[in-house]
Write an enzyme that holds these catalytic residues in place. Structure first.
Site: not given
Ligand SMILES: [Zn+2]
Length: 398
Positions: A61, A63, A142, A228, A253, A278, A318
């Protein structure tokens, strides 16, 4: 390419240490793992200098990095990101998109296929991860709300038919249409993951029974226990613990503090937990202003305190981590043994992505994807398919 031998290393298989071990590589494949030095006539030799030699890190994962994002729409971006992360120990990665219009997603798939053919100097690509756009608005983090929508067969069937490079898709399982979508992904052999979701246990259980097998960045953009009226409901976090799901965690971290890293490790263990960056484009870059997503449609963010944040600082946007930092953090912040940290960065992500027959351990017959690093997990060298794509100060004796 020919023969290569790595000597004088502490090998991490990663099920045990082999001190003073030797790795023999032939034509990009691991041919032998030895407990001492062995004669290999005509081999190029790399002296590991007593440092660790481990299977390369696999980031399922990510970007971007080095100033580029996979959504930039250029081959150059893909290649530069692959090179940047290889410097920090990543030998294979899964390029990940953000929520976007269908046209931008299709273009990213085209660019991926072109870049995959010319990527020889960086981490290898394992296929594309579509993160979105089928998410819960309330857990968008985001992700750009303009593009968030429900899964509709006429759209996802077009995307699935367009490219065979999709290997993973993250979606919110409580949305209308998400259950048949999960079944369809499973049928296609694509990893379905729950993400950016406000689901309760009953939704996640149904999703799990219908193909969803991974929790995307556990704790980030997902529900925990909610009330709820007077009644409590287990959320996605508790469901991921209770069911035999895999989880991935952003181990920069910052996103998860040490007690949560320890909790995930304690409950899910190294065979169910993958470490991910990520990372967005600012990974490997100085702190300051940056853009999340494509340069054209992205969101302005600021990078400070070792993480990307939305400008109002209400949410992280991110990470800027690299894979060697993930391993270091599990050891130094969460007190996890190095063998287990390496497993969570190599063996387990390889299994989750279905490439464990080729990658994820130092085993004869597997791809020669290796990293050499010191006690602090600073990377000295990275090999992808037997090619030295990065080296720091290693001695290489021909
Ligand atoms: Zn992501």
């Amino acid at each position: 390419m020919g023969l290569l031998k790595i000597t004088n290393g502490v090998l991490i298989t990663p099920y045990r240490y082999i001190r003073g071990g030797t790795v023999v590589i032939e034509d990009g494949i691991i041919r032998g793992i030895h407990e001492r030095d062995v004669e290999v006539p005509d081999a190029v030799e790399i002296d590991a200098g007593g440092q660790y030699v481990a299977p390369g890190f696999i980031d399922i994962h990510v970007h971007g990095g080095g100033g580029y994002d996979f959504m930039d729409g250029t081959e150059e971006a893909f290649l530069k990101i692959a090179e940047l992360h290889a410097r920090y120990g990543t030998t294979a990665l899964v390029p990940t998109t953000l929520t976007a219009e269908k046209e931008d997603l299709l273009q990213t798939l085209d660019t991926y296929e072109a870049a995959n053919r010319t990527n020889h100097r960086g981490a290898a690509f394992l296929g594309i991860h579509l993160e979105g756009p089928y998410f819960a608005l309330s857990q968008r983090g985001a992700q750009d709300p303009r593009y968030i929508r429900n899964p509709a067969p006429q759209e996802y069937e077009e995307i699935l038919a367009y490219s065979s490079s999709i290997v993973r898709w993250s979606a919110a399982p409580e949305l209308k249409g998400a259950i048949p979508f999960g079944r369809r992904l499973r049928e296609k052999g694509i990893l379905a993951a729950v993400a950016h979701t406000d689901a309760i246990y009953e939704d996640v259980l149904e999703a799990y029974e219908n193909g969803y097998s991974l929790a995307t960045h556990l704790y980030s953009a997902m529900s925990g226990v909610t009330r709820r009226n007077a009644f409590r409901y287990a959320g996605v976090i508790e469901s991921a613990y209770l069911l035999d799901m895999d989880v991935e965690i952003i181990t920069d971290g910052v996103h998860l503090p040490p007690p949560l890293l320890k909790l995930v490790y304690k409950i899910k263990g190294p065979d169910r937990t993958a470490l991910i960056t990520d990372a967005m484009r600012a990974a490997g870059m100085p702190e300051g202003e940056s853009t999340l997503g494509s340069l054209k449609n992205g969101l302005k963010v600021i990078v400070e305190d070792g993480v990307a944040k939305l400008p109002d600082r209400s949410s992280f946007a991110g990470s800027v981590a690299t894979t060697n930092q993930l391993v270091r953090n599990m050891v130094q912040l969460a007190d996890v043994p190095l063998l287990d940290a390496v497993r969570m960065a190599s063996t387990t992500p390889a299994r989750i992505m279905g490439v464990e027959s080729r990658k994820g351990s130092l085993t004869p017959g597997k791809d020669a994807d290796l990293v050499i690093f010191n006690e602090n997990v600073d990377i000295s060298a990275t090999l992808v398919n037997g090619n030295l794509v990065y080296s720091n100060q290693l001695l290489i004796n021909a």
